[in-house]
Design a protein around this motif. Sequence first.
Motif, PDB file in Angstrom:
ATOM      1  N   LEU A  18       0.831  -1.205   0.000  1.00 29.92           N
ATOM      2  CA  LEU A  18       0.000   0.000   0.000  1.00 29.92           C
ATOM      3  C   LEU A  18       0.863   1.251   0.000  1.00 29.92           C
ATOM      4  O   LEU A  18       1.912   1.301   0.637  1.00 29.92           O
ATOM      5  CB  LEU A  18      -0.898   0.027   1.249  1.00 29.92           C
ATOM      6  N   ARG A  19       0.395   2.234  -0.733  1.00 29.36           N
ATOM      7  CA  ARG A  19       1.006   3.559  -0.734  1.00 29.36           C
ATOM      8  C   ARG A  19      -0.065   4.521  -0.275  1.00 29.36           C
ATOM      9  O   ARG A  19      -1.090   4.672  -0.948  1.00 29.36           O
ATOM     10  CB  ARG A  19       1.488   3.907  -2.144  1.00 29.36           C
ATOM     11  N   PHE A  29       3.348   7.491   2.833  1.00 24.16           N
ATOM     12  CA  PHE A  29       4.201   6.405   3.294  1.00 24.16           C
ATOM     13  C   PHE A  29       3.757   5.097   2.662  1.00 24.16           C
ATOM     14  O   PHE A  29       2.636   4.951   2.191  1.00 24.16           O
ATOM     15  CB  PHE A  29       4.207   6.308   4.827  1.00 24.16           C
ATOM     16  N   GLY A  30       4.672   4.155   2.649  1.00 26.93           N
ATOM     17  CA  GLY A  30       4.386   2.840   2.107  1.00 26.93           C
ATOM     18  C   GLY A  30       4.322   1.819   3.219  1.00 26.93           C
ATOM     19  O   GLY A  30       5.008   1.938   4.234  1.00 26.93           O
ATOM     20  N   THR A  31       3.481   0.803   3.032  1.00 22.07           N
ATOM     21  CA  THR A  31       3.401  -0.251   4.032  1.00 22.07           C
ATOM     22  C   THR A  31       2.971  -1.545   3.362  1.00 22.07           C
ATOM     23  O   THR A  31       2.588  -1.548   2.186  1.00 22.07           O
ATOM     24  CB  THR A  31       2.437   0.135   5.175  1.00 22.07           C
ATOM     25  N   TYR A  32       3.072  -2.637   4.071  1.00 23.60           N
ATOM     26  CA  TYR A  32       2.619  -3.921   3.539  1.00 23.60           C
ATOM     27  C   TYR A  32       1.749  -4.610   4.579  1.00 23.60           C
ATOM     28  O   TYR A  32       2.173  -4.809   5.712  1.00 23.60           O
ATOM     29  CB  TYR A  32       3.825  -4.813   3.192  1.00 23.60           C
ATOM     30  N   THR A  72      -3.306   2.279  -3.649  1.00 24.64           N
ATOM     31  CA  THR A  72      -3.064   3.593  -3.056  1.00 24.64           C
ATOM     32  C   THR A  72      -4.365   4.341  -2.845  1.00 24.64           C
ATOM     33  O   THR A  72      -5.339   4.105  -3.563  1.00 24.64           O
ATOM     34  CB  THR A  72      -2.123   4.425  -3.954  1.00 24.64           C
ATOM     35  N   ASN A  73      -4.360   5.236  -1.859  1.00 25.22           N
ATOM     36  CA  ASN A  73      -5.543   6.088  -1.644  1.00 25.22           C
ATOM     37  C   ASN A  73      -5.317   7.466  -2.246  1.00 25.22           C
ATOM     38  O   ASN A  73      -6.146   8.348  -2.070  1.00 25.22           O
ATOM     39  CB  ASN A  73      -5.857   6.198  -0.145  1.00 25.22           C
TER      40      ASN A  73
END
Length: 102
Positions: A18-19, A29-32, A72-73
């Motif tokens: 996710l971004r 920020f990025g996450t998983y 992404t949002n």
Amino acid sequence: MRKNRNNRPPEVGARGLLRLRCPCCGKEFGTYLHVSQMSIGCRCGATISLERGLAHYEFKCGCCGMHAKGQTNIEELEITIPCKCGNPITLHWDKDKRRYIE
Ligand SMILES: [Zn+2]
Ligand SMILES: [Zn+2]
């Protein structure tokens, strides 16, 4: 007796790569996520909702060759996502495919 096993609710929330951009502080920020979540917390204390469904994106990094798929949002015509190797990738919104592509 017949059991209806076909009425599973559709998967809600988001998972995977996710971004995200925080609507509160504007930080990206990025996450998983390994499992689906309906929301995620930002460092500023705000909660980012993932319920509404996110836009998909896909790219292949020209530097390290990584093929990434995520969500992404961010809602813009053009977004920049850094690859794991640090190479920034610019993606464009394709309104026919309804996803961000290079
Ligand atoms: Zn924030
Ligand atoms: Zn890369």
